[in-house]
Enzyme design. Structure first.
Site, PDB file in Angstrom:
ATOM      1  N   TYR A  20      11.477  21.248 -37.735  1.00 23.80           N
ATOM      2  CA  TYR A  20      10.248  20.754 -37.110  1.00 23.80           C
ATOM      3  C   TYR A  20      10.084  21.420 -35.756  1.00 23.80           C
ATOM      4  O   TYR A  20      11.048  21.935 -35.182  1.00 23.80           O
ATOM      5  CB  TYR A  20      10.293  19.235 -36.939  1.00 23.80           C
ATOM      6  CG  TYR A  20      10.405  18.470 -38.234  1.00 23.80           C
ATOM      7  CD1 TYR A  20       9.603  18.780 -39.323  1.00 23.80           C
ATOM      8  CD2 TYR A  20      11.318  17.441 -38.360  1.00 23.80           C
ATOM      9  CE1 TYR A  20       9.708  18.084 -40.518  1.00 23.80           C
ATOM     10  CE2 TYR A  20      11.427  16.728 -39.548  1.00 23.80           C
ATOM     11  CZ  TYR A  20      10.618  17.053 -40.622  1.00 23.80           C
ATOM     12  OH  TYR A  20      10.729  16.357 -41.784  1.00 23.80           O
ATOM     13  N   SER A  21       8.868  21.367 -35.194  1.00 26.83           N
ATOM     14  CA  SER A  21       8.670  21.983 -33.883  1.00 26.83           C
ATOM     15  C   SER A  21       9.567  21.329 -32.841  1.00 26.83           C
ATOM     16  O   SER A  21      10.108  22.004 -31.970  1.00 26.83           O
ATOM     17  CB  SER A  21       7.207  21.921 -33.466  1.00 26.83           C
ATOM     18  OG  SER A  21       6.739  20.595 -33.475  1.00 26.83           O
ATOM     19  N   GLU A  22       9.748  20.000 -32.895  1.00 27.61           N
ATOM     20  CA  GLU A  22      10.703  19.296 -32.053  1.00 27.61           C
ATOM     21  C   GLU A  22      11.285  18.120 -32.823  1.00 27.61           C
ATOM     22  O   GLU A  22      10.617  17.541 -33.677  1.00 27.61           O
ATOM     23  CB  GLU A  22      10.051  18.744 -30.773  1.00 27.61           C
ATOM     24  CG  GLU A  22       9.694  19.795 -29.756  1.00 27.61           C
ATOM     25  CD  GLU A  22       8.293  20.334 -29.932  1.00 27.61           C
ATOM     26  OE1 GLU A  22       7.999  21.386 -29.336  1.00 27.61           O
ATOM     27  OE2 GLU A  22       7.497  19.739 -30.678  1.00 27.61           O
ATOM     28  N   SER A  23      12.506  17.783 -32.489  1.00 27.37           N
ATOM     29  CA  SER A  23      13.183  16.607 -33.042  1.00 27.37           C
ATOM     30  C   SER A  23      13.649  15.763 -31.873  1.00 27.37           C
ATOM     31  O   SER A  23      14.095  16.291 -30.850  1.00 27.37           O
ATOM     32  CB  SER A  23      14.386  17.010 -33.895  1.00 27.37           C
ATOM     33  OG  SER A  23      13.968  17.777 -35.008  1.00 27.37           O
ATOM     34  N   CYS A  48       7.951  15.766 -25.935  1.00 26.14           N
ATOM     35  CA  CYS A  48       7.121  16.079 -27.099  1.00 26.14           C
ATOM     36  C   CYS A  48       6.423  14.792 -27.531  1.00 26.14           C
ATOM     37  O   CYS A  48       7.078  13.844 -27.976  1.00 26.14           O
ATOM     38  CB  CYS A  48       7.970  16.628 -28.239  1.00 26.14           C
ATOM     39  SG  CYS A  48       6.996  16.864 -29.754  1.00 26.14           S
TER      40      CYS A  48
END
Length: 136
Positions: A20-23, A48
């Site tokens: 994912y783009s951020e976790s 995020c």
């Protein structure tokens, strides 16, 4: 929902595996209080919003509705978790303050093929803004 004991390298590896783009990784610090760290597949990031909402919905499914207090690198983020009539969970956050500054001629405004300040008419006021991390 508890990342206690995970190293930076382990969180980065998990984020890379998820893709994912951020976790978001949660560290409980008190009742309805958490420290949150965010990792992209390549590095840690300060904040995020999307990952915060997803994390808060998951928290709401476990701890119920009410306010949770998240401590991020970008600052405190209060989140109100509400259960709807059908049991669906909604989370509303107050984002860290945004920073804004005038764009400078020749500063890239995105990918080079999309837009630069030089391509914008001279009488247009262009600003660069973002949340969490001051824009240089």
């Amino acid at each position: 929902m508890d990342a206690q004991g995970l190293s930076d390298a382990e969180m980065l590896a998990i984020a890379a595996e998820l893709g994912y783009s951020e976790s978001a990784f949660l560290f409980p610090t008190g009742e309805r209080q958490y420290r949150v760290r965010y990792f992209s597949p390549l590095a840690e990031v300060a904040f995020c919003g999307h990952a915060t909402i997803a994390t808060s919905v998951a928290l709401g499914e476990r701890i119920g509705q009410g306010t949770v207090h998240l401590a991020t690198q970008a600052g405190p983020v209060p989140v109100e978790i509400v259960a709807g009539p059908a049991g669906d969970i909604t989370a509303v956050l107050t984002s860290p303050p945004a920073s804004t500054r005038p764009a400078h001629q020749g500063v890239d405004m995105g990918r080079p093929s999309l837009l630069t300040c030089a391509a914008i008419p001279g009488d247009t006021r262009v600003k660069v803004s973002g949340t969490a991390v001051p824009i240089p």
